[in-house]
Write a protein that holds these residues in place. Structure first.
Motif, short mmCIF file in Angstrom:
data_model
loop_
_atom_site.label_atom_id
_atom_site.label_comp_id
_atom_site.label_asym_id
_atom_site.label_seq_id
_atom_site.Cartn_x
_atom_site.Cartn_y
_atom_site.Cartn_z
N LEU A 47 0.83 -1.21 0.00
CA LEU A 47 0.00 0.00 0.00
C LEU A 47 0.86 1.26 0.00
CD1 LEU A 47 -2.77 -1.10 2.53
CD2 LEU A 47 -3.09 -0.64 0.08
N ALA A 48 1.92 1.24 0.78
CA ALA A 48 2.83 2.39 0.81
C ALA A 48 3.49 2.60 -0.54
CB ALA A 48 3.88 2.21 1.89
N ASN A 49 3.72 1.53 -1.26
CA ASN A 49 4.34 1.61 -2.57
C ASN A 49 3.45 2.26 -3.62
OD1 ASN A 49 7.04 0.72 -2.61
ND2 ASN A 49 6.39 -1.41 -2.33
N TYR A 50 2.12 2.29 -3.36
CA TYR A 50 1.22 2.94 -4.30
C TYR A 50 1.50 4.44 -4.38
CZ TYR A 50 -1.98 -0.93 -5.36
OH TYR A 50 -2.54 -2.09 -5.83
N GLY A 51 1.95 5.01 -3.27
CA GLY A 51 2.29 6.42 -3.25
C GLY A 51 3.74 6.63 -3.65
N ASP A 52 4.18 7.85 -3.53
CA ASP A 52 5.56 8.18 -3.90
C ASP A 52 6.46 7.95 -2.69
OD1 ASP A 52 7.72 9.10 -5.30
OD2 ASP A 52 7.29 11.22 -4.92
N ASN A 53 6.55 6.68 -2.26
CA ASN A 53 7.29 6.34 -1.06
C ASN A 53 8.35 5.28 -1.35
OD1 ASN A 53 5.51 7.88 0.82
ND2 ASN A 53 4.00 6.38 0.13
N ARG A 54 9.39 5.26 -0.53
CA ARG A 54 10.40 4.21 -0.58
C ARG A 54 10.17 3.29 0.61
NH1 ARG A 54 15.35 6.33 0.44
NH2 ARG A 54 14.48 8.33 1.09
N VAL A 55 10.04 2.01 0.36
CA VAL A 55 9.67 1.06 1.41
C VAL A 55 10.83 0.10 1.69
CG1 VAL A 55 8.07 -0.77 2.10
CG2 VAL A 55 7.24 1.20 0.78
N THR A 56 11.12 -0.07 2.97
CA THR A 56 12.13 -1.03 3.43
C THR A 56 11.45 -2.01 4.38
OG1 THR A 56 13.94 0.57 3.29
CG2 THR A 56 14.29 -1.34 4.72
N PHE A 57 11.68 -3.29 4.16
CA PHE A 57 11.14 -4.32 5.05
C PHE A 57 12.23 -4.84 5.97
CE2 PHE A 57 8.18 -4.61 1.45
CZ PHE A 57 6.95 -4.65 2.11
#
Length: 310
Positions: free
Chosen positions: A20-30
């Motif tokens: 869901l965070a990736n749908y926006g202009d975000n960088r995601v780290t797990f």
């Protein structure tokens, strides 16, 4: 504006939140305890830190994050639903006590992770006493498939999502025994009243429970075999052992632990929780599913009261 979002936990819900965070202009780290990335590296540049780990790991992880240190601007988000067995604290209470000067946002609603992964539309609540923090998280996670609302009642938002897991077990029992729509409608109505009673005792606003994180989450979880807690109740109604059902699910069913902690909390606070108590007895092998239903039907006759003062 691009946000660096770090997701702690790579289970079904943590993974869905990352998508869901990736749908926006975000960088995601797990990050996960079994992964190669260190916790220190994962949180080093986090604008948003999302805790989606199981309840049993919340206190330990929060303390590790405190020892490492967070960037001064990081907003903490908790997406875990449960109660701490040792202290009966909620996840947000643990994070807030660990980081007393930080905004903590609760993210909770009728969000079945498999439906979100399939791209189906959903809505949720971002709740915090810090409205700016809640609105920031609203922006981070909102998209054309995920609508995020805000409120300023984090404990109510959190308890709605936590306590409905207990009721989902009861709902699974109801369906597993083929008790019908009449019985299930009565169960869910009384379940909501029970959740309100516990929630307001713990300081929540009653209105929160009529919204997405209360009634909405209750309806979603109690009516779907995608819910692990529902499947626990359904399996027990089929005569399976708790251990056998959990092995079939092969995932955490937070409602099992929550039920045990809730009964301890209810006893201390002297709050009446008849549905939760029968779920507790069932989970602990004291009664059968049929006996749990009979015990609820045999309770003393009374006037219906739908306020938390019952």
């Amino acid at each position: 504006m691009t946000k660096h979002v770090t997701i702690l936990g790579t289970g079904a819900w943590g993974t869905a939140l990352g998508h869901l965070a990736n749908y926006g202009d975000n960088r995601v780290t797990f990050w996960s305890r079994r992964g190669e990335l260190s916790l220190e590296a994962a949180i080093a540049n986090a604008d948003v830190l999302v805790s989606a780990i199981s309840m049993k790991g919340v206190a330990e992880t929060a303390e590790k994050v405190r020892q490492i240190g967070l960037p001064s601007h990081t907003i903490i988000v908790t997406a875990t639903k449960g109660l701490d067995a040792a202290t009966t604290r909620t996840p947000s209470q643990i994070w807030q006590e660990t980081f007393p000067n930080r905004p903590v946002v609760v993210l909770s609603g009728p969000n079945l992770s498999k439906e979100i992964d399939a791209g189906l539309p959903a809505a949720t609540i971002a709740a915090s006493r810090d409205l700016y923090a809640a609105e920031t998280i609203q922006t981070v996670f909102s998209s054309d498939i995920f609508r995020v609302y805000t409120n300023t009642d984090p404990i109510g938002t959190e308890l709605g999502g936590t306590l409905k897991n207990v009721m989902a077990i009861a709902s699974g029992v109801c369906d597993g025994l083929n008790l019908g729509i009449n019985a299930k409608s009565a169960l869910l109505t009384r379940a909501l009243i029970e959740i309100v009673r516990v929630g307001t005792t713990m300081g929540a606003d009653v209105e929160t429970f009529w919204g997405l994180s209360g009634l909405g989450d209750l309806l979603a979880t109690c009516n779907s075999n995608l819910s692990r807690n529902y499947r626990v109740g359904y399996g027990l109604a089929q005569g399976k052992s708790l251990e056998g059902v959990l092995e079939e699910i092969q995932s955490t069913a937070e409602g099992v632990n929550t039920t045990n902690v809730l009964i301890d909390l209810a006893r201390k606070q002297e709050v009446e929780v008849p549905i939760s108590y029968q779920v507790y007895r069932l989970l602990n092998g004291q009664i059968s599913a049929e006996e749990a239903v009979a015990a609820l039907m045999e309770r003393d006759l009374k006037q219906e009261v739908v306020t938390p003062e019952e």
